[in-house]
Scaffold this active site. Structure first.
Site, short mmCIF file in Angstrom:
data_model
loop_
_atom_site.label_atom_id
_atom_site.label_comp_id
_atom_site.label_asym_id
_atom_site.label_seq_id
_atom_site.Cartn_x
_atom_site.Cartn_y
_atom_site.Cartn_z
N LYS A 1 60.47 78.10 127.96
CA LYS A 1 59.14 77.65 128.39
C LYS A 1 59.21 76.22 128.96
O LYS A 1 58.61 75.93 129.98
CB LYS A 1 58.15 77.73 127.21
CG LYS A 1 57.83 79.18 126.87
CD LYS A 1 57.09 79.38 125.55
CE LYS A 1 57.02 80.88 125.24
NZ LYS A 1 56.33 81.23 124.03
N GLN B 1 54.26 78.50 118.84
CA GLN B 1 55.24 79.58 118.93
C GLN B 1 55.18 80.46 117.68
O GLN B 1 55.26 79.96 116.56
CB GLN B 1 56.65 78.97 119.10
CG GLN B 1 57.75 79.98 119.32
CD GLN B 1 57.58 80.77 120.62
OE1 GLN B 1 57.22 80.21 121.66
NE2 GLN B 1 57.80 82.07 120.56
N ASP C 1 48.12 81.02 125.73
CA ASP C 1 48.71 82.31 125.32
C ASP C 1 47.68 83.43 125.44
O ASP C 1 48.03 84.61 125.37
CB ASP C 1 49.18 82.22 123.86
CG ASP C 1 50.68 82.01 123.74
OD1 ASP C 1 51.39 82.31 124.72
OD2 ASP C 1 51.13 81.55 122.67
#
Ligand code: NAD
Length: 286
Positions: A53, A97, A120
């Protein structure tokens, strides 16, 4: 092999080039999109995903920072970290995460991230908007899957899509996004009976289970587009999907490889969401 292999890497690369151009344009307007990633513990897979990322951000010119916390972090400490990040005006997207250690409530953590910074696309407000077809930050893997299908030039109107897997991060949201595109969607899962009878009726088959080689040619009718979301590491270290690639490629019209199919699209859609979030927040004058 008769199927065309959908080159997720190449498609992701070309979308990233577009994103990089947009970021450059935004910077000239004084807007520098920024992403913060919170990483808890030492899970090697999580560290590797976060590395990807950060690298993706660098590639397109997005500012990024990673906040690493010990595995033993308390729920309160994690909440405090997110509260601090929320105050940063140079951060437009925040992601935590997953998975988090078992003593942490993921739900409580995800609820803390403001919907407008939820790159997300997991916040209930963004999920709700997606369900009713309202503009929102979409979850990255499902969004990437729709983009991959669209690159085949297939008109989704009225197509029968069979999705296997009903998780909140892949199966359910991808079903909703495809429904939004006017596909007829059948959603299968671990309790579904006669799976092959259903999958053989598919024009497009999306497999998101996490079981190596689950789907073979007995599940696929000639001409089907097959999207393999599964990522499984075998004992010999090899990375494979949920689909028996070689035999299914004999009957499918298009197929995604693992690795190099859905994976590269996921991070690309995260970068796109960060840019989208930065634009939305800046326009509001935040
Ligand atoms: P999950 O474990 O949350 O869900 C798996 C789903 O598969 C469940 O809904 C379950 O009902 C269903 N299932 C299990 N066994 C089945 C069977 N025999 N027949 C039919 N359905 C069955 O998993 P997830 O988080 O949705 O991830 C699925 C896979 O996709 C994993 O391999 C994961 O690593 C991969 N993944 C890849 C990406 C990417 O970017 N490439 C992103 C997310 C997930």
């Amino acid at each position: 092999m008769s199927a065309v292999v959908i080159d997720g890497k190449a498609i992701a690369r070309s979308i990233r080039e577009e994103i990089a151009r947009e970021v450059e344009q935004l910077k000239q307007e004084g807007i520098h999109p920024g992403l913060a990633v919170v990483l808890v513990g030492q899970d090697p897979a999580s560290h590797s995903y976060v590395k990807g990322k950060v690298k993706g951000c660098e590639e397109v010119g997005i500012y990024s920072e990673v906040v690493c916390l010990e595995e033993s972090v308390s729920q309160a400490e994690l909440h405090e970290t997110i509260e601090q990040i929320k105050k940063k005006t140079n951060i437009h997207g925040i992601l935590v995460q997953l998975p988090l250690p078992p003593h942490i409530s993921e739900e409580a953590v995800l609820d803390l991230i403001p919907a407008e910074k939820d790159v997300d696309g997991f916040h209930p407000e963004n999920v709700g908007k997606m369900v009713i077809g309202k503009e929102s930050l979409l979850p990255c893997t499902p969004h990437g899957i729709v983009k991959l299908i669209q690159t085949t030039g297939t008109d989704l109107n009225g197509k029968h899509v069979v999705v296997i897997g009903r998780s909140n991060i892949v199966g359910k949201p991808v079903s909703l996004l495809l429904l939004q595109e006017n596909a007829t969607v059948t959603l299968c899962h671990s309790r579904t009976r006669n799976l092959a009878d259903l999958t053989r009726q598919a024009d497009i088959l999306v497999v998101a289970v996490g079981k190596p080689h689950l789907i073979g040619k007995e599940h696929v009718s000639p001409g089907t587009i097959v999207i393999d979301v599964g990522v499984n590491r075998l004992e010999n270290g090899k990375l494979v999907g949920d689909v028996r690639f070689d035999e299914v490629a004999e009957v499918a019209s298009y197929i995604t490889p693992v690795p190099g199919g859905v994976g590269p699209m996921t991070i690309t859609m995260l970068l796109a969401n960060t840019v989208k979030a930065a634009k939305a927040q800046t326009r509001k004058g935040d």
